[in-house]
Motif scaffolding. Structure first.
Motif, PDB file in Angstrom:
ATOM      1  N   ILE A   1       0.827  -1.206   0.000  1.00 25.29           N
ATOM      2  CA  ILE A   1       0.000   0.000   0.000  1.00 25.29           C
ATOM      3  C   ILE A   1       0.863   1.258   0.000  1.00 25.29           C
ATOM      4  N   TRP A   2       2.119   1.118   0.450  1.00 25.59           N
ATOM      5  CA  TRP A   2       3.004   2.278   0.494  1.00 25.59           C
ATOM      6  C   TRP A   2       3.635   2.555  -0.867  1.00 25.59           C
ATOM      7  N   LYS A   3       3.358   1.693  -1.856  1.00 25.19           N
ATOM      8  CA  LYS A   3       3.866   1.930  -3.207  1.00 25.19           C
ATOM      9  C   LYS A   3       3.023   2.980  -3.939  1.00 25.19           C
ATOM     10  N   TYR A   4       1.793   3.200  -3.462  1.00 26.76           N
ATOM     11  CA  TYR A   4       0.955   4.237  -4.039  1.00 26.76           C
ATOM     12  C   TYR A   4       1.455   5.599  -3.562  1.00 26.76           C
ATOM     13  N   ARG A   5       1.787   6.465  -4.493  1.00 23.80           N
ATOM     14  CA  ARG A   5       2.305   7.790  -4.124  1.00 23.80           C
ATOM     15  C   ARG A   5       1.297   8.561  -3.292  1.00 23.80           C
ATOM     16  N   LEU A   6       0.026   8.476  -3.662  1.00 23.15           N
ATOM     17  CA  LEU A   6      -1.010   9.200  -2.937  1.00 23.15           C
ATOM     18  C   LEU A   6      -1.056   8.756  -1.476  1.00 23.15           C
ATOM     19  N   ILE A   7      -1.088   7.443  -1.245  1.00 25.33           N
ATOM     20  CA  ILE A   7      -1.184   6.918   0.117  1.00 25.33           C
ATOM     21  C   ILE A   7       0.063   7.272   0.919  1.00 25.33           C
ATOM     22  N   LEU A   8       1.234   7.138   0.299  1.00 17.45           N
ATOM     23  CA  LEU A   8       2.487   7.427   0.990  1.00 17.45           C
ATOM     24  C   LEU A   8       2.533   8.873   1.474  1.00 17.45           C
ATOM     25  N   LEU A   9       2.251   9.819   0.561  1.00 18.28           N
ATOM     26  CA  LEU A   9       2.355  11.232   0.913  1.00 18.28           C
ATOM     27  C   LEU A   9       1.217  11.683   1.829  1.00 18.28           C
ATOM     28  N   ALA A  10       0.003  11.184   1.575  1.00 18.50           N
ATOM     29  CA  ALA A  10      -1.125  11.546   2.438  1.00 18.50           C
ATOM     30  C   ALA A  10      -0.892  11.051   3.859  1.00 18.50           C
ATOM     31  N   ASN A  11      -0.363   9.845   3.993  1.00 20.32           N
ATOM     32  CA  ASN A  11      -0.081   9.310   5.327  1.00 20.32           C
ATOM     33  C   ASN A  11       1.081  10.036   5.998  1.00 20.32           C
ATOM     34  N   ALA A  12       2.082  10.450   5.202  1.00 16.47           N
ATOM     35  CA  ALA A  12       3.201  11.209   5.775  1.00 16.47           C
ATOM     36  C   ALA A  12       2.706  12.551   6.318  1.00 16.47           C
ATOM     37  N   ALA A  13       1.845  13.224   5.545  1.00 12.52           N
ATOM     38  CA  ALA A  13       1.283  14.499   6.000  1.00 12.52           C
ATOM     39  C   ALA A  13       0.372  14.292   7.207  1.00 12.52           C
ATOM     40  N   THR A  14      -0.355  13.175   7.222  1.00 15.83           N
ATOM     41  CA  THR A  14      -1.211  12.855   8.360  1.00 15.83           C
ATOM     42  C   THR A  14      -0.377  12.650   9.617  1.00 15.83           C
ATOM     43  N   CYS A  15       0.780  12.008   9.467  1.00 17.26           N
ATOM     44  CA  CYS A  15       1.678  11.764  10.599  1.00 17.26           C
ATOM     45  C   CYS A  15       2.162  13.075  11.205  1.00 17.26           C
ATOM     46  N   THR A  16       2.643  13.977  10.373  1.00 16.91           N
ATOM     47  CA  THR A  16       3.158  15.244  10.896  1.00 16.91           C
ATOM     48  C   THR A  16       2.047  16.140  11.450  1.00 16.91           C
TER      49      THR A  16
ATOM     50  N   ALA B   1      -8.883  24.547  11.930  1.00 10.09           N
ATOM     51  CA  ALA B   1      -9.378  24.739  10.567  1.00 10.09           C
ATOM     52  C   ALA B   1      -8.447  24.071   9.555  1.00 10.09           C
ATOM     53  N   GLY B   2      -7.150  24.164   9.791  1.00 10.35           N
ATOM     54  CA  GLY B   2      -6.198  23.514   8.902  1.00 10.35           C
ATOM     55  C   GLY B   2      -6.341  21.999   8.922  1.00 10.35           C
ATOM     56  N   MET B   3      -6.579  21.442  10.095  1.00 12.82           N
ATOM     57  CA  MET B   3      -6.783  19.995  10.204  1.00 12.82           C
ATOM     58  C   MET B   3      -8.059  19.574   9.489  1.00 12.82           C
ATOM     59  N   GLY B   4      -9.111  20.362   9.613  1.00 15.00           N
ATOM     60  CA  GLY B   4     -10.374  20.025   8.972  1.00 15.00           C
ATOM     61  C   GLY B   4     -10.284  20.013   7.464  1.00 15.00           C
ATOM     62  N   LEU B   5      -9.534  20.971   6.899  1.00 13.59           N
ATOM     63  CA  LEU B   5      -9.408  21.073   5.446  1.00 13.59           C
ATOM     64  C   LEU B   5      -8.431  20.052   4.859  1.00 13.59           C
ATOM     65  N   SER B   6      -7.595  19.461   5.698  1.00 16.61           N
ATOM     66  CA  SER B   6      -6.614  18.501   5.184  1.00 16.61           C
ATOM     67  C   SER B   6      -6.971  17.052   5.498  1.00 16.61           C
ATOM     68  N   SER B   7      -7.484  16.762   6.692  1.00 19.89           N
ATOM     69  CA  SER B   7      -7.703  15.368   7.097  1.00 19.89           C
ATOM     70  C   SER B   7      -8.817  14.696   6.309  1.00 19.89           C
ATOM     71  N   THR B   8      -9.916  15.399   6.058  1.00 16.32           N
ATOM     72  CA  THR B   8     -11.029  14.795   5.313  1.00 16.32           C
ATOM     73  C   THR B   8     -10.628  14.412   3.888  1.00 16.32           C
ATOM     74  N   PRO B   9      -9.975  15.283   3.106  1.00 20.72           N
ATOM     75  CA  PRO B   9      -9.531  14.885   1.762  1.00 20.72           C
ATOM     76  C   PRO B   9      -8.571  13.703   1.774  1.00 20.72           C
ATOM     77  N   PHE B  10      -7.666  13.649   2.770  1.00 19.55           N
ATOM     78  CA  PHE B  10      -6.730  12.538   2.843  1.00 19.55           C
ATOM     79  C   PHE B  10      -7.478  11.207   2.971  1.00 19.55           C
ATOM     80  N   LEU B  11      -8.425  11.154   3.901  1.00 23.67           N
ATOM     81  CA  LEU B  11      -9.118   9.904   4.183  1.00 23.67           C
ATOM     82  C   LEU B  11      -9.975   9.451   3.003  1.00 23.67           C
ATOM     83  N   VAL B  12     -10.730  10.368   2.413  1.00 26.44           N
ATOM     84  CA  VAL B  12     -11.587  10.011   1.284  1.00 26.44           C
ATOM     85  C   VAL B  12     -10.753   9.547   0.099  1.00 26.44           C
ATOM     86  N   ALA B  13      -9.648  10.233  -0.185  1.00 27.14           N
ATOM     87  CA  ALA B  13      -8.788   9.854  -1.312  1.00 27.14           C
ATOM     88  C   ALA B  13      -8.183   8.476  -1.098  1.00 27.14           C
TER      89      ALA B  13
END
Length: 502
Positions: free
Chosen positions: A262-277, A370-382
């Protein structure tokens, strides 16, 4: 595998209500404990163990969230969710009876074990029940419900600590959890295919050892043990070795706890990295801001709760907007707006001083929320849209895992910065026997009566030390916000999403 959760026996509105209650419980838990911690520490003592109350809970979530996600793909969502709620409630009950910080930390481990099942499975059930088009709206509603419920948490935590008893910040979870249990048990019906199950317990154990070792290094390094001491070096070797063995284990086992593909998908890798930070940012605000407001600004627990309430207001508003906005401009552009707000919030905290007062602190919290709200929802849905049903449980859990892992690392790292800077400040006054101060004496700042009994010079030393220490914490938080923004920029554009996730 599960056949379909959307059948005539499953009543979606009632199941969704039960899920909302479980999310409400999780939201209340996070914000109430953060606001109540100064009061808890002032009673139980051991300020140096402050960050462990958060880290112990988050550590168990981080270690178990992936394996519970995998178990839900194998055994079904319902039994795993029920188990998680039951364990969470037992842990909550025991936390209220803790007589020392050590006991509280132990019971928080149990709470974290239950939360590791509740949060990802709740979101996965929603992902199963609703189509992609519906899911974007429903996930936005869930995030909004979480945020709206969290508005109550900080103020309620302040009221419990100031007028009743801090134990109720844990005990109030019990009726919410019981109602959620009833809803899922009665109205969620699913079928599972009977087959031999292979559970990666070894992988879970190796991950636990690795993360625990690194967290001990971060929390105790420079405080209890010198950075080049034998315990720190030994724990670093154990943590690194455990991580290597974990990766080897995941590559060779048939049913890995975390499928590495699952970490081979660029979207998942970067979205999860941003979620971590971003998880590191959120724990940095919620864990340490009430301490600053109460200990340095000398405000009441209720006022401290207000400064976190603004974050809980900003989050649901932005989440609701994000659910609609990403359908128009895409998940990446929506997340970019969120990244900008995180940067603004980080800057406001860097500029925070006791003289600026709680309104400034509340403004910083609002922008972070507000920053968390605008970023976390798109990450999860994507992420959920990028994999099929068989992988959706573990993909959802991977995102939750990275947020919890980020929070775990953030609590340990920022807590280490706080303790190290405070220790350095107090060492300067050790030559005077009458001013021999320790980190744990910062407890005195968190209780108005004890604070009023301090000598003026001692009060100044402790408050200056706490101010400088928290200033360093917020500098670190601001740097993490910049890193998060970079990860968001690197996300694939919407036109590339299909090719990246097909």
């Amino acid at each position: 595998m599960l056949i379909s959760i959307r059948n005539k026996k499953t009543y979606r509105p009632l199941v969704l209500t039960a899920i909302i209650l479980s999310m409400f419980m999780a939201a209340i838990e996070g914000t109430i404990v953060s606001t109540a911690m100064p009061g808890i520490v002032s009673e139980l003592g051991s300020f140096s163990l402050f960050s462990w109350v958060f880290s112990s809970y988050l550590l168990m979530q981080a270690v178990t969230i992936l394996i519970f996600g995998k178990l839900s793909d194998l055994f079904g969502r319902k039994p795993i969710f029920i188990f998680g709620v039951v364990v969470f409630l037992i842990g909550s009950f025991l936390c209220g009876y803790a007589q020392s910080m050590e006991q509280l930390i132990l019971f928080r481990f149990m709470q974290g074990l239950g939360a590791g099942a509740v949060q990802p499975i709740a979101l996965t059930i929603v992902g199963d029940m609703y189509s992609v088009e519906e899911r974007s709206k429903i996930q936005g509603y869930l995030a909004s419900v979480w945020g709206i419920s969290a508005v109550i948490g900080p103020a309620l935590g302040g009221i419990f600590v100031q007028y009743i008893d801090w134990a109720w910040v844990f005990w109030m979870n019990i009726p919410l959890g019981l109602l959620s249990l009833c809803g899922v048990m009665m109205f969620l019906h699913e079928k599972t295919e009977q087959k031999k199950q292979v559970i990666d317990y070894k992988g879970a154990f190796l991950l636990f050892i690795s993360i625990t070792s690194f967290m001990l290094v971060l929390i105790e390094g420079g405080v209890r043990w010198d950075w080049l001491s034998l315990p720190i070096v030994g724990l670093t070797i154990i943590g690194g070795g455990g991580l290597v063995l974990f990766i080897i284990q995941e590559k060779r086992i048939v049913e890995p706890m975390m499928p590495l593909e699952i970490w081979k998908y660029r979207l998942i890798l970067l979205a999860n990295a941003a979620t971590c930070t971003s998880g590191m940012i959120i724990i940095g605000v919620s864990s340490f801001l009430p301490t600053f407001v109460q200990g340095v600004m000398e405000e009441t627990p209720i006022v401290a709760g207000f400064t976190l309430t603004t974050m809980s207001i900003g989050w649901p508003i932005a989440s609701t907007i994000a659910g609609k906005l990403q359908l128009k401009i895409g998940y990446r552009n929506t997340a970019l707006f969120g990244g900008v707000l995180l940067l603004i919030g980080g800057l406001l905290f860097v500029l925070l001083t006791p003289e600026r007062g709680p309104l400034w602190a509340g403004a910083g919290s609002f922008f972070i929320g507000a920053g968390m709200g605008l970023s976390s929802t798109p990450f999860l849905v994507a992420i959920q849209s990028s994999v099929d049903w068989k992988m959706r449980g573990i993909a959802t859990a991977s995102n939750m895992f990275m947020r919890i892992l980020g929070s775990s690392i953030g609590a340990a790292l920022l807590g280490s910065i706080l303790n190290s800077r405070l220790k350095e400040h107090l060492i300067a006054y050790q030559d005077d026997p009458e001013q021999s101060l320790t980190i744990d004496q910062a407890n005195l700042l968190l209780d108005a009566e004890k604070r009023s009994n301090l000598a003026e010079e001692t009060l100044t030393i402790l408050q200056d030390g706490l101010t400088l220490s928290l200033k360093s914490v917020y500098m670190g938080l601001s740097i993490i916000a910049i890193i998060t923004f970079v990860f968001i920029i690197l996300l694939p554009k919407n036109k590339d999403e299909k090719s990246e996730t097909s």
